[in-house]
Write a protein that holds these residues in place. Structure first.
Motif, mmCIF file in Angstrom:
data_model
loop_
_atom_site.group_PDB
_atom_site.id
_atom_site.type_symbol
_atom_site.label_atom_id
_atom_site.label_comp_id
_atom_site.label_asym_id
_atom_site.label_seq_id
_atom_site.Cartn_x
_atom_site.Cartn_y
_atom_site.Cartn_z
ATOM 1 N N SER A 199 0.828 -1.210 0.000
ATOM 2 C CA SER A 199 0.000 0.000 0.000
ATOM 3 C C SER A 199 0.860 1.258 0.000
ATOM 4 C CB SER A 199 -0.930 -0.006 1.218
ATOM 5 O OG SER A 199 -1.856 -1.063 1.144
ATOM 6 N N LEU A 200 1.982 1.229 0.719
ATOM 7 C CA LEU A 200 2.880 2.391 0.729
ATOM 8 C C LEU A 200 3.558 2.576 -0.626
ATOM 9 C CD1 LEU A 200 4.502 2.074 4.264
ATOM 10 C CD2 LEU A 200 2.738 3.669 3.514
ATOM 11 N N ALA A 201 3.918 1.477 -1.285
ATOM 12 C CA ALA A 201 4.468 1.591 -2.636
ATOM 13 C C ALA A 201 3.445 2.208 -3.576
ATOM 14 C CB ALA A 201 4.895 0.215 -3.144
ATOM 15 N N ALA A 202 2.194 1.775 -3.455
ATOM 16 C CA ALA A 202 1.129 2.338 -4.289
ATOM 17 C C ALA A 202 0.924 3.818 -3.990
ATOM 18 C CB ALA A 202 -0.165 1.566 -4.054
ATOM 19 N N LEU A 203 0.960 4.186 -2.714
ATOM 20 C CA LEU A 203 0.780 5.588 -2.343
ATOM 21 C C LEU A 203 1.899 6.458 -2.907
ATOM 22 C CD1 LEU A 203 -0.729 7.748 -0.738
ATOM 23 C CD2 LEU A 203 0.586 7.070 1.289
ATOM 24 N N GLY A 204 3.131 5.978 -2.828
ATOM 25 C CA GLY A 204 4.238 6.734 -3.402
ATOM 26 C C GLY A 204 4.089 6.919 -4.903
ATOM 27 N N GLY A 205 3.688 5.864 -5.607
ATOM 28 C CA GLY A 205 3.482 5.984 -7.049
ATOM 29 C C GLY A 205 2.373 6.949 -7.401
ATOM 30 N N ILE A 206 1.277 6.921 -6.648
ATOM 31 C CA ILE A 206 0.146 7.813 -6.924
ATOM 32 C C ILE A 206 0.531 9.268 -6.703
ATOM 33 C CG2 ILE A 206 -2.137 8.484 -6.069
ATOM 34 C CD1 ILE A 206 -2.668 5.504 -5.560
#
Length: 670
Positions: A199-206
């Motif tokens: 989820s943190l990887a996704a948040l960084g990408g977004i």
């Protein structure tokens, strides 16, 4: 002063986004001891998914964020932990690197398959509401990113150090048996860590996608910044990781802003893009290593080592096959055969470096690029020019190995990754270096005054080089040097107690491997006539590693089959007429195959090598009863050379037993 403040604001925003991604990387490593090379690719895929929900499907932003960060990303993290990375924390570095690199390739393929290349963009949050601080303009996107990064860092710190769940996460790595005695479930704890980390990887990408755009490779490689920040925190210290991310973001912003004032700035246009790689390389070299629980490639079962005579017979057969192909194939098809020979020679360099020495390189195609450029720039299309190109590549390999003499395992692999990105983004394309951004012309090789002009003859010559290098690699493996390499691969500590200086063995091994890769690049330059920097981009090194891992990095046969496989991977999309979608599907299949086989570093050829023993064990007893003469022929054909057939089994020791020992055991049994 206003410009400085503007650059500072941009740097803080960029560093905050890096900190979010790095925090997820630290969480997954500190709780499962798996360093996820695919962390950036995970963020890239979920940035595309967020765009699909919020822009293409027209869902509200808040609902899209909940679906991506609260549902899809955590479920994907649990799936990755339970299916793909389970047990990799105690696996050798080769297995964990290959699996996560394969996951990177597969995720890029998934993104290209679902979202074909097209112009896409994400709007920043509240784009019409700007905050003016004198001459400095601050966007809500920047404020939200900084606030979220602080909350994430503080929340993870409290989770890991002040809660029972965090204690269980750390205990699942430090002492899982003790955790089980207290009723803890290490598998559930690991799944939770991967859910949060994904989820943190996704948040960084977004958060980064509105600024840098929805690009497959740009978003994937941004994780290099997270690697650098995480390494500053030694993969366990969240406050230091946050400081490193902020420092990297500020430094990158200042360089972008003030580069125009540096003399000769037009020659350093790629410098901002490689700042994370330089930062990572500096941290790896200057700071002491953290006590990583992974080392070199171990658990390798060495393939049966053929005699030089048998190797020469098979090599001669391969040359004959290529001669027959050259007589009846079109030049376009012969170019593919020559390209496969190039890939094969580069993979032989990995057999030498990884299969024998146990060191993983993520920049092997970069060394091939050095050889290609050196050959083209020298303008000596003869054996002398080829030798000089090989020596230049070997010297570059030695220069890379010298600063990282004390690094092992993951640190060494990341150092080669940083070097590959530096060469790709700056050196190859700079006018003060190779100026590789424009096509370079290269002439066909001449041997003792005889020019090899036709594509057919040149392809045959490249095959001859492949066979010769293969014979050298086999000879090295059979000799004292090969035994030293295997010994250093299995136990550096034991070699040190015997007085072996492993550091200089490593430098020589890196130099030799880089020289072989440079030879392949020089031959490829002569084959194609013109070369560009895209022929040797960093991503090709990842594909190379995945392909040779599928077929087997411990044998020459694995390199040959992996080269054919990689050539077909590049050829099939054009042949089928659907370049982007087909290549995305092939990436998915390639990544999935490497994930399935990646836990066994010996690849598919390991099972192929077992066929003779299966024949001998199953067919020979039947033939011995009915046809004694034929049985002897089958035994002679299938028996093979038993020299160093098994060095060690994965997960346990397995001593070599020669035929006399087996015979004595049989006599004793009687």
């Amino acid at each position: 002063m206003g410009a400085f403040l503007s650059y500072t604001v941009i740097g803080i925003f960029t560093g905050a986004a890096y900190a979010i991604a790095a925090s997820g990387l630290v969480l997954t490593y500190s709780t499962t001891r798996v360093f996820n090379i695919a962390h950036g690719a995970v963020g890239m895929v979920f940035a595309f998914l967020y765009w699909d929900f919020s822009v293409k499907q027209g869902l509200p932003v808040w609902l899209s964020l909940i679906l991506v960060l609260g549902v899809c990303a955590p479920l994907t993290g649990v799936f990755i932990q339970r299916v793909i990375t389970r047990g990799l924390g105690n696996a050798p570095v080769g297995a964990s690197l290959v699996v996560t690199v394969a996951m990177t390739v597969m995720l890029i393929g998934i993104a290209r398959q679902i979202w074909p290349p097209d112009a896409r963009s994400l709007e920043q949050y509240f784009p019409d509401h700007l905050i003016h601080m004198g001459s400095v303009i601050v966007t809500w996107q920047q404020i939200i990113t900084v606030v979220v990064s602080i909350l994430v860092a503080a929340g993870l710190y409290v989770l890991l150090s002040r809660t029972r769940i965090g204690t269980a996460m750390r205990a699942s790595v430090d002492n899982p048996d003790l955790l089980h005695l207290y009723g803890g479930r290490s598998d559930i704890v690991a799944a939770l860590a991967w859910a949060v980390g994904t989820s943190l990887a996704a948040l960084g990408g977004i958060l980064l996608a509105p600024v840098i755009g929805l690009q497959y490779f740009d978003l994937t490689l941004l994780v290099i910044s997270a690697y650098a920040a995480a390494m500053l925190g030694k993969l366990t210290n969240l406050p230091l990781t946050y400081v490193g991310a902020m420092g990297l973001g500020l430094g990158q912003s200042y360089i972008v802003g003030y580069l125009q004032y540096i003399p000769g700035h037009d020659k350093l246009t790629g410098l901002p893009a490689v700042m994370p790689a330089l930062f990572l390389f500096a941290i790896l070299v200057l700071l002491p290593q953290a006590p990583l629980r992974i080392g070199q490639v171990k658990g390798l079962v060495s393939a049966p080592v053929p005699t030089l005579g048998r190797s020469a017979v098979f090599g001669g057969g391969l040359i004959v096959v290529v001669i027959l192909m050259a007589a009846g194939m079109a030049d376009s098809d012969l170019l593919l055969v020559g390209t496969a020979a190039t890939y094969g020679i580069v993979m032989l360099s990995l057999v030498l470096l990884t299969g024998y020495g146990g060191f993983v390189s993520l920049a092997q195609f970069t060394f091939a690029g050095v050889g290609a450029v050196a050959y083209a720039k020298l303008d000596q299309p003869n054996l002398f020019g080829l030798l000089v190109a090989v020596l230049i590549s070997a010297a570059v390999g030695a220069l890379v190995a010298l600063p990282v003499l004390r690094l092992t395992g993951l640190y060494l692999a990341l150092a080669t990754m940083a070097f590959g990105l530096l060469m790709d983004k700056v050196v190859f394309t700079s006018s003060w270096a190779f100026e590789f951004n424009n096509p370079l012309n290269a002439k066909r090789l001449s041997i003792f005054g005889t020019h090899v002009n036709s594509i057919g003859n040149y392809t045959i010559m490249m095959t001859v080089f492949f066979v010769l290098i293969s014979l050298v690699v086999v000879a090295v493996r059979r000799g004292p040097l090969g035994r030293i390499l295997i010994a250093t691969r299995d136990s550096q500590a034991a070699c040190g107690t015997l007085g072996l200086d492993i550091r200089w063995v490593r430098v020589a091994l890196f130099a030799s491997s880089a020289g072989v890769a440079g030879l392949a690049g020089a031959l490829l330059a002569g084959l194609r006539g013109t070369i560009v920097s895209n022929d040797f981009i960093f991503f090709n090194s990842l594909l190379l590693l995945v392909c040779v891992a599928i077929w087997g990095v411990t044998s020459v046969s694995g390199a040959a089959m992996g080269a054919i496989f990689l050539m077909l991977l590049n050829y099939l999309p054009g042949f089928l007429g659907k370049n982007e979608s087909t290549q995305g599907l092939l990436f998915i299949l390639l990544g999935a195959g490497a994930i399935l086989i990646g836990r066994n570093p010996n690849g598919l050829m390991f099972w192929v090598f077992k066929i003779p023993s299966w024949i001998q064990g199953g067919l020979f007893p039947v033939l011995a009863d009915r046809f004694p003469g034929m049985a002897l022929k089958v035994r002679d054909f299938a028996g093979g050379d038993r020299d160093d057939e098994v060095i060690g089994e994965p997960g346990g020791a397995h001593a070599h037993r020669d035929e006399e020992e087996v015979d004595s055991d049989a006599v004793a049994a009687r």
